[in-house]
Design a protein around this motif. Structure first.
Motif, short mmCIF file in Angstrom:
data_model
loop_
_atom_site.label_atom_id
_atom_site.label_comp_id
_atom_site.label_asym_id
_atom_site.label_seq_id
_atom_site.Cartn_x
_atom_site.Cartn_y
_atom_site.Cartn_z
N MET A 1 51.20 37.71 35.28
CA MET A 1 49.80 38.40 35.16
C MET A 1 48.76 37.56 34.57
N VAL A 2 47.94 37.19 35.57
CA VAL A 2 46.71 36.33 34.94
C VAL A 2 45.40 36.96 34.74
N GLY A 3 45.36 38.25 35.15
CA GLY A 3 44.16 39.04 35.06
C GLY A 3 44.35 40.50 35.35
N ALA A 4 43.76 41.19 34.19
CA ALA A 4 43.97 42.73 34.66
C ALA A 4 42.75 43.35 33.86
N ILE A 5 42.43 44.61 34.65
CA ILE A 5 41.11 45.44 33.97
C ILE A 5 41.71 46.77 34.08
N GLY A 6 40.67 47.78 33.39
CA GLY A 6 41.01 49.07 33.49
C GLY A 6 39.75 49.54 34.43
N PRO A 7 39.18 50.73 34.17
CA PRO A 7 37.99 51.00 35.33
C PRO A 7 37.04 49.92 35.46
N GLY A 8 36.64 50.03 36.55
CA GLY A 8 35.66 49.01 37.17
C GLY A 8 35.64 48.69 38.51
N LEU A 9 35.29 47.27 38.73
CA LEU A 9 35.38 46.84 40.04
C LEU A 9 36.20 45.75 40.47
N MET A 10 36.87 45.88 41.39
CA MET A 10 37.85 44.73 41.97
C MET A 10 37.01 44.17 43.27
N LEU A 11 36.84 42.72 43.01
CA LEU A 11 36.00 42.01 43.90
C LEU A 11 36.71 40.87 44.53
N LEU A 12 36.66 40.88 45.71
CA LEU A 12 37.28 39.82 46.53
C LEU A 12 35.89 38.91 47.21
N VAL A 13 35.81 37.79 46.79
CA VAL A 13 34.86 36.96 46.98
C VAL A 13 34.99 35.76 47.91
N GLY A 14 34.20 35.62 48.86
CA GLY A 14 34.28 34.60 49.90
C GLY A 14 32.98 33.75 49.94
N VAL A 15 33.13 32.57 50.05
CA VAL A 15 32.06 31.72 50.09
C VAL A 15 31.98 30.74 51.61
#
Length: 150
Positions: A19-33
């Motif tokens: 596991m390299v990152g984890a969050i509780g309530p909020g936003l999951m963002l998939l980011v494209g450029v």
């Protein structure tokens, strides 16, 4: 730039079983450029996403932003958001920016979110990742920057 925004109860990203990152309530963002994106696109999206009113207030209305609920963000780079599937069966990724262009803009976008006081966890740019989330609602939006519409 293009971001898939998912309101979540929790999310995490793993690389090679770790596991390299984890969050509780909020936003999951998939980011494209894409090729034409600039720092202005990153700034526009950071401002837009930090202020998106997609969390419910006491009356049950989507009226609160992630900053107002003290939510967290998990941001994962996703070049496949610029996959073109209109011809044939194999997506064409020509609209996705090369890593040397995309990575600095992706990192800058995350820095701008952090500058707004948000906790931002990330995946590993360019790595094969396993992403898990509990989509809350579900609420999923696609947000493009003015220069990133392809």
């Amino acid at each position: 730039m293009r971001v898939v925004v998912q309101r979540c109860r929790e999310a995490q990203v793993n690389v090679a079983g770790e596991m390299v990152g984890a969050i509780g309530p909020g936003l999951m963002l998939l980011v494209g450029v894409t090729h034409e994106d600039t720092e202005q696109d990153a700034a526009y999206l950071a401002e837009k996403i930090a202020g998106l009113r997609i969390f419910e207030d006491e009356a049950g209305k989507m009226n609160l932003a992630v900053t107002e609920i003290v939510g967290e963000i998990l941001s994962v780079s996703q070049f496949t958001l610029y996959g073109d599937c209109r011809k044939g069966r194999r997506p064409n990724f020509m609209a996705a920016a090369r890593p040397e262009t995309a990575e600095p803009l992706y990192e800058r976008f995350n820095e701008l979110l952090r500058a707004k006081g948000l906790t931002v966890e990330t995946g590993v740019f360019g790595a094969e990742m396993d992403v898990e989330l509990t989509n809350w609602g579900p609420v999923t939006l696609i947000v493009d920057s003015p220069g990133g519409e392809s």
